[in-house]
Design a protein around this motif. Structure first.
Motif, PDB file in Angstrom:
ATOM      1  N   PRO A  69      41.784   6.631  21.147  1.00 30.61           N
ATOM      2  CA  PRO A  69      42.572   5.623  20.430  1.00 30.61           C
ATOM      3  C   PRO A  69      43.280   6.226  19.223  1.00 30.61           C
ATOM      4  N   GLU A  70      44.541   5.850  19.048  1.00 30.46           N
ATOM      5  CA  GLU A  70      45.338   6.337  17.929  1.00 30.46           C
ATOM      6  C   GLU A  70      45.699   5.180  17.004  1.00 30.46           C
ATOM      7  N   THR A  71      45.937   5.510  15.737  1.00 31.94           N
ATOM      8  CA  THR A  71      46.324   4.521  14.741  1.00 31.94           C
ATOM      9  C   THR A  71      47.825   4.609  14.493  1.00 31.94           C
ATOM     10  N   ILE A  72      48.528   3.522  14.695  1.00 31.61           N
ATOM     11  CA  ILE A  72      49.970   3.503  14.471  1.00 31.61           C
ATOM     12  C   ILE A  72      50.254   3.720  12.998  1.00 31.61           C
ATOM     13  N   SER A  73      51.105   4.688  12.701  1.00 33.50           N
ATOM     14  CA  SER A  73      51.417   5.032  11.323  1.00 33.50           C
ATOM     15  C   SER A  73      52.700   4.375  10.839  1.00 33.50           C
ATOM     16  N   THR A  74      53.723   4.362  11.693  1.00 33.54           N
ATOM     17  CA  THR A  74      54.974   3.682  11.344  1.00 33.54           C
ATOM     18  C   THR A  74      55.421   2.839  12.523  1.00 33.54           C
ATOM     19  N   PHE A  75      56.189   1.807  12.223  1.00 30.83           N
ATOM     20  CA  PHE A  75      56.577   0.849  13.255  1.00 30.83           C
ATOM     21  C   PHE A  75      57.917   0.235  12.878  1.00 30.83           C
ATOM     22  N   GLU A  76      58.800   0.116  13.853  1.00 31.96           N
ATOM     23  CA  GLU A  76      60.042  -0.615  13.634  1.00 31.96           C
ATOM     24  C   GLU A  76      60.535  -1.190  14.951  1.00 31.96           C
ATOM     25  N   GLU A  77      61.288  -2.245  14.850  1.00 30.05           N
ATOM     26  CA  GLU A  77      61.867  -2.886  16.026  1.00 30.05           C
ATOM     27  C   GLU A  77      63.377  -2.814  15.933  1.00 30.05           C
ATOM     28  N   GLY A  78      64.008  -2.239  16.941  1.00 29.66           N
ATOM     29  CA  GLY A  78      65.466  -2.138  16.941  1.00 29.66           C
ATOM     30  C   GLY A  78      65.967  -1.446  15.684  1.00 29.66           C
ATOM     31  N   ASN A  79      66.817  -2.143  14.944  1.00 31.26           N
ATOM     32  CA  ASN A  79      67.358  -1.603  13.698  1.00 31.26           C
ATOM     33  C   ASN A  79      66.695  -2.199  12.461  1.00 31.26           C
ATOM     34  N   GLU A  80      65.528  -2.835  12.649  1.00 32.60           N
ATOM     35  CA  GLU A  80      64.817  -3.417  11.514  1.00 32.60           C
ATOM     36  C   GLU A  80      64.214  -2.324  10.647  1.00 32.60           C
ATOM     37  N   PRO A  81      63.900  -2.635   9.359  1.00 34.12           N
ATOM     38  CA  PRO A  81      63.289  -1.636   8.476  1.00 34.12           C
ATOM     39  C   PRO A  81      61.933  -1.178   8.995  1.00 34.12           C
ATOM     40  N   THR A  82      61.576   0.054   8.661  1.00 35.07           N
ATOM     41  CA  THR A  82      60.295   0.606   9.063  1.00 35.07           C
ATOM     42  C   THR A  82      59.169   0.024   8.226  1.00 35.07           C
ATOM     43  N   THR A  83      58.035  -0.248   8.863  1.00 36.58           N
ATOM     44  CA  THR A  83      56.832  -0.679   8.160  1.00 36.58           C
ATOM     45  C   THR A  83      55.735   0.343   8.388  1.00 36.58           C
ATOM     46  N   ARG A  84      54.791   0.380   7.471  1.00 35.54           N
ATOM     47  CA  ARG A  84      53.660   1.281   7.594  1.00 35.54           C
ATOM     48  C   ARG A  84      52.407   0.436   7.736  1.00 35.54           C
ATOM     49  N   PRO A  85      51.941   0.233   8.964  1.00 35.16           N
ATOM     50  CA  PRO A  85      50.827  -0.676   9.184  1.00 35.16           C
ATOM     51  C   PRO A  85      49.525  -0.215   8.541  1.00 35.16           C
ATOM     52  N   GLN A  86      49.150   1.059   8.773  1.00 36.99           N
ATOM     53  CA  GLN A  86      47.878   1.549   8.274  1.00 36.99           C
ATOM     54  C   GLN A  86      48.021   3.010   7.907  1.00 36.99           C
TER      55      GLN A  86
END
Length: 365
Positions: free
Chosen positions: A69-86
């Motif tokens: 299992p890996e931990t998502i570090s960055t996330f974005e949808e389409g052209n939306e701003p990047t978020t840092r979940p954990q």
């Protein structure tokens, strides 16, 4: 005949062959330095009708690498701003040295590096390379194909940089990666048809150009026929594209579809990298294919993670799933793995150079 046999074997086996150069490099080195940085994934989620599913969050995705299992570090949808979940759960750099303990095989989890986001994204900017078949297969419908490519270029909103390459026996970097759309369009209009088609040679060189870039890396290939002049097998191209996170979309015509080996290779190569293959029977089909690719790029989820400690120095399998019973009705498309590449492997011949392609590289990096 030998090259055709290899293509048929790859299609029927369903297995991307390993490169002996990598194995040899690993066995011959007493000290191997491996950089394990963010693994970047571009993920498309669609329903049963092929409609894109939007509004998903990081917690809706489960990512494993070699079933770890890996931990998502960055996330974005389409052209939306990047978020840092954990906070990422593994170090950004792993050094495997025979004189020191290997943190990837140790029971101690390395300390995670500090990751800061100041408005820029790990996926900041999309870089799209268009690779156009100008071989003698393209004498019919050449102008229509140029028109479809030009319209596609004009329609790409949110793409930071574009490049236009063409190929027949050699690769021509008509418009190296740039943010200047008129320059790219001039490259399209200046292309002319002729000679045999060395698609895999040229595509390998294009993947190499894209490999060092940050952000989303996309290659859109327009091919009007099968490859009849390459020295590079397609599994080399597919594996390097997977390992560098480069998406390949293939738009081909019925001439390529009439060749069963080429059709299967095009479909497998695009699927392995998270892209799609299209087979156009008319000028309208070509235009529709470009429109579909544009929509796909606009709806991709961009995920990244730092790999957890993993002793595997070969091919690492990636699995992305959606979490929750109600999510199982959706389809997930992304690349299915990668191989850790040393910098020397990208720059000094782990993959063979592609024939007689020009040595000049005006790539902006």
């Amino acid at each position: 005949m030998v090259r055709i046999f290899l293509l048929v074997f790859w299609v029927l086996s369903g297995v991307l062959l390993s490169r002996g150069a990598w194995t040899a490099a690993q066995e011959d080195s007493s000290s191997i330095h491996v950089n394990v940085v963010l693994v970047q994934l571009n993920v498309a989620v669609t329903d049963r009708k092929g409609n894109y599913v939007s509004g998903l969050r990081p917690e809706d995705f489960s990512v494993t690498e070699d079933k770890i299992p890996e931990t998502i570090s960055t996330f974005e949808e389409g052209n939306e701003p990047t978020t840092r979940p954990q906070t990422p759960g593994a170090a950004g750099q792993v050094i495997a040295d025979s004189s020191q303990p290997d943190p990837a095989s140790s029971s101690v989890t390395p300390k995670a590096p500090d990751v800061h986001f100041t408005g820029s994204s790990a996926f900041a900017g999309s870089n799209v390379f268009i690779l156009f078949d100008t071989s003698n297969y393209m004498y019919r419908g050449f102008v229509f194909a140029q028109d479809a490519i030009a319209d596609f270029i004009r329609s790409l909103d949110g793409v930071s940089k574009l490049a236009f390459y063409s190929y027949s026996r050699d690769l021509s970097r008509a418009a190296p990666l740039t943010g200047d759309r008129p320059t790219v369009l001039r490259g399209v209009r200046s292309s002319v048809a002729g000679d045999d088609a060395a698609l895999y040679n040229s595509l390998l060189l294009t993947v190499k150009d894209a490999a060092p870039l940050k952000g989303r890396k996309v290659i859109v290939v327009f091919s009007n026929g099968p490859d009849n002049a390459s020295s590079v097998p397609p599994e080399d191209v597919a594996e390097l594209a997977q390992s560098t996170g480069t998406i390949i979309y293939m738009i081909s015509t019925q001439q390529a579809q009439a060749d069963q080996v080429s059709e299967a290779v095009f479909e497998r190569m695009s699927k392995a990298t998270g892209g799609k293959a299209y087979f156009a029977r008319s000028w309208k089909d070509e235009t529709d294919a470009f429109s579909s690719i544009r929509e796909d790029l606009a709806h991709l989820y961009a995920l990244s993670y730092y790999p957890q400690p993993n002793p595997n120095r070969g091919w690492r399998a990636i699995t992305v799933k959606l979490v929750g019973k109600n999510m199982q009705k959706y389809h997930v498309r992304t690349r299915d793995g990668y191989r850790i590449l040393q910098q020397a492997q990208l720059s000094a011949g782990a993959f063979p150079e592609a024939g007689t392609a020009p040595s000049q590289n005006a790539q902006n990096k």
